[in-house]
Design a protein around this motif. Structure first.
Motif, short mmCIF file in Angstrom:
data_model
loop_
_atom_site.label_atom_id
_atom_site.label_comp_id
_atom_site.label_asym_id
_atom_site.label_seq_id
_atom_site.Cartn_x
_atom_site.Cartn_y
_atom_site.Cartn_z
N VAL A 118 0.82 -1.21 0.00
CA VAL A 118 0.00 0.00 0.00
C VAL A 118 0.86 1.26 0.00
O VAL A 118 0.53 2.24 -0.68
N ILE A 119 1.97 1.25 0.70
CA ILE A 119 2.87 2.41 0.74
C ILE A 119 3.54 2.59 -0.63
O ILE A 119 3.59 3.70 -1.17
N ARG A 171 2.51 1.60 -3.53
CA ARG A 171 1.51 2.00 -4.52
C ARG A 171 1.23 3.51 -4.39
O ARG A 171 1.16 4.21 -5.40
N ASP A 172 1.09 3.99 -3.17
CA ASP A 172 0.89 5.43 -2.96
C ASP A 172 2.09 6.23 -3.46
O ASP A 172 1.93 7.26 -4.13
N HIS A 173 3.29 5.78 -3.14
CA HIS A 173 4.49 6.49 -3.58
C HIS A 173 4.51 6.58 -5.11
O HIS A 173 4.86 7.63 -5.66
N ILE A 194 1.80 9.13 -6.25
CA ILE A 194 2.22 10.49 -5.91
C ILE A 194 3.33 10.94 -6.87
O ILE A 194 3.31 12.07 -7.36
N LEU A 196 -4.35 13.14 -1.63
CA LEU A 196 -3.68 11.85 -1.66
C LEU A 196 -2.50 11.82 -0.69
O LEU A 196 -2.33 10.86 0.06
N THR A 197 -1.72 12.88 -0.69
CA THR A 197 -0.54 12.94 0.18
C THR A 197 -0.94 12.93 1.65
O THR A 197 -0.36 12.21 2.45
N SER A 252 -3.69 11.70 2.97
CA SER A 252 -4.18 10.35 3.29
C SER A 252 -3.02 9.38 3.44
O SER A 252 -3.00 8.55 4.35
N HIS A 253 -2.06 9.49 2.53
CA HIS A 253 -0.88 8.62 2.58
C HIS A 253 -0.10 8.83 3.87
O HIS A 253 0.30 7.87 4.53
N GLU A 290 0.68 6.08 6.69
CA GLU A 290 2.07 5.78 7.03
C GLU A 290 2.33 6.02 8.52
O GLU A 290 2.93 5.17 9.19
#
Length: 146
Positions: free
Chosen positions: A14-15, A17-19, A22, A52-53, A55-56, A60
């Motif tokens: 999940v981390i 994928r977010d990275h 972003i 998005l950031t 939420s990420h 995290e």
């Protein structure tokens, strides 16, 4: 959540994928800014980036708190600084007073990349050395849903 570092990835699905998302969004914003694209579209994309950031970062920091990561406080401060850079970029493109005098897009990209490669990597490495106490993406033997 098991963290195994591969290139720029932490090995936390999940981390990572977010990275990736972003990073792609930052590249799109930067590309369109260089082409002097529609400022309203840029502001919309920045709002999407901010959402998005944020939420990420919450995810995290929640993972770090659950794992009792000793670097959480400093990591959270870095997150706050990065969110401020997004706000400053939006202010710059909106033409507001007190906006930065130079466009902070490069600063935002550099801080995102450096953060992934240093602070996030430190968390991943810390997870790897936790003997039997580390969190995992999936329980051992569980089928993958990805």
């Amino acid at each position: 959540m098991e963290a195994t570092i591969h290139g720029g990835d932490l090995g936390i699905t999940v981390i990572d994928r977010d990275h990736q998302f972003i990073s792609e969004l930052l590249l799109e914003i930067n590309f369109n800014a260089a082409r002097e694209g529609d400022p309203r579209r840029q502001i919309r994309r920045l709002k999407q980036l901010a959402h998005l950031t944020r939420s990420h970062f919450r995810l995290e920091e929640g993972m770090m708190a659950a794992a009792r990561y000793p670097g959480l406080a400093v990591h959270s401060l870095r997150h706050e600084w990065m969110m401020e850079q997004i706000r400053r970029l939006a202010a710059y493109w909106s033409g507001k007073k007190n906006a930065m005098t130079r466009e902070p897009m490069g600063l935002l990209w550099e801080s995102h990349t450096a953060h992934m490669e240093s602070e996030d990597r430190a968390f991943g490495l810390w997870l790897d050395v936790m003997n039997g106490e580390r969190m995992r993406d999936e329980p051992a033997g569980a089928p993958s849903v990805y």
